[in-house]
Design a protein around this motif. Structure first.
Motif, PDB file in Angstrom:
ATOM      1  N   PHE B  18       0.846  -1.189   0.000  1.00 44.07           N
ATOM      2  CA  PHE B  18       0.000   0.000   0.000  1.00 44.07           C
ATOM      3  C   PHE B  18       0.880   1.237   0.000  1.00 44.07           C
ATOM      4  N   ASN B  62      -2.727   1.845  -4.204  1.00 44.24           N
ATOM      5  CA  ASN B  62      -2.647   3.144  -3.563  1.00 44.24           C
ATOM      6  C   ASN B  62      -3.542   3.115  -2.328  1.00 44.24           C
ATOM      7  N   ALA B  63      -3.242   3.985  -1.395  1.00 42.95           N
ATOM      8  CA  ALA B  63      -4.030   4.041  -0.164  1.00 42.95           C
ATOM      9  C   ALA B  63      -4.185   5.479   0.273  1.00 42.95           C
ATOM     10  N   GLY B  64      -5.218   5.715   1.075  1.00 49.73           N
ATOM     11  CA  GLY B  64      -5.396   7.019   1.706  1.00 49.73           C
ATOM     12  C   GLY B  64      -4.325   7.212   2.771  1.00 49.73           C
ATOM     13  N   CYS B  65      -4.464   8.267   3.536  1.00 50.33           N
ATOM     14  CA  CYS B  65      -3.425   8.685   4.488  1.00 50.33           C
ATOM     15  C   CYS B  65      -3.075   7.583   5.485  1.00 50.33           C
ATOM     16  N   LEU B  66      -1.809   7.171   5.465  1.00 48.35           N
ATOM     17  CA  LEU B  66      -1.338   6.132   6.386  1.00 48.35           C
ATOM     18  C   LEU B  66      -0.879   6.731   7.718  1.00 48.35           C
ATOM     19  N   ASP B  67      -0.944   8.062   7.809  1.00 50.34           N
ATOM     20  CA  ASP B  67      -0.693   8.814   9.046  1.00 50.34           C
ATOM     21  C   ASP B  67       0.760   8.754   9.531  1.00 50.34           C
ATOM     22  N   ARG B  68       1.658   8.643   8.583  1.00 50.66           N
ATOM     23  CA  ARG B  68       3.081   8.806   8.918  1.00 50.66           C
ATOM     24  C   ARG B  68       3.673   9.827   7.935  1.00 50.66           C
ATOM     25  N   VAL B  76       3.637   0.503   3.003  1.00 53.03           N
ATOM     26  CA  VAL B  76       3.694  -0.607   3.950  1.00 53.03           C
ATOM     27  C   VAL B  76       3.411  -1.899   3.186  1.00 53.03           C
ATOM     28  N   TRP B  83       7.424  -1.203   6.811  1.00 52.98           N
ATOM     29  CA  TRP B  83       7.212   0.133   6.248  1.00 52.98           C
ATOM     30  C   TRP B  83       8.500   0.653   5.613  1.00 52.98           C
ATOM     31  N   LEU B 117       5.681   9.850  15.945  1.00 54.55           N
ATOM     32  CA  LEU B 117       4.918  10.943  15.380  1.00 54.55           C
ATOM     33  C   LEU B 117       5.244  12.215  16.155  1.00 54.55           C
TER      34      LEU B 117
END
Lengths: 131, 131
Positions: B18, B62-68, B76, B83, B117
């Motif tokens: 992803f 493809n993917a939306g926000c993986l928050d990193r 990932v 990752w 984060l």
């Protein structure tokens, strides 16, 4: 060769959910998860996961075409790699509670790895791999 | 509670990648993977995977926000949950060959689970989980 390797980092998310929200043109023979409500179900799932206190360790993502369109709306939960076909908010609630909160399975919604693709899709994939 | 359960189906894809292609508004303090080239790198990776004969068992999504976001462009790879931060086509080539074809790791590009984060993001997440 995708097994874990010694020294791999600990999982970043306890469970990482990918909900297909791919859209195809109207009338496409395979259909698409978005036209079957994938987008709405993903939004609902994300909101409910937070409400259940799962938001810290469980990530709900949208994803492009997961290529199991005929069985959609589809989602896959990693690292366990369990696939579900969910068609209603009640289905989503059950996956959240039974799978993600309790660590069990929602047998009636699970896709089996033997759920086959249509012959034309399988042929296209094999051709791409042989290129 | 996301461990495998006895009776889970065999993996549908040997490796499921992803690539974050999420886009934020210009000037957002976290940045976004798309503005850093996530979209282009995903397209390149998909095409090259097919060329390497990986197309049958490896899926590049493809993917939306993986928050990193701060560490992006991110990807990932499941089920192993490894990752990577990839910034060039050469990086993508190395992940394809070393990780996906040979089953090894590209240590220099791997994200560690301890890559933290920013404090404000961690606080937001904790608050969401506590709601």
């Amino acid at each position: 060769m995708s097994d874990a390797v010694k020294g791999d980092p600990a999982p970043y998310y306890r469970a990482h959910v990918f909900v297909c929200t791919n859209e195809r043109e109207a009338g496409h023979p395979r259909g698409c998860c978005r036209s079957k409500g994938g987008d709405e179900l993903r939004d609902y799932m994300k909101k409910k996961a937070t409400g259940l206190g799962l938001g810290k360790s469980v990530r709900i993502n949208n994803a492009g075409c997961l290529d199991r369109c005929e069985l959609g709306p589809c989602m896959v939960i990693y690292p366990e790699g369990v696939w579900y076909s969910v068609t209603s908010k009640a289905d989503v609630d059950e996956v959240l509670q039974t799978h993600l909160a309790e660590g069990k399975r929602v047998e009636r919604l699970m896709l089996k790895s033997t759920d086959k693709l249509p012959a034309d899709v399988a042929a296209r994939r094999a051709a791409a791999a042989a290129e």
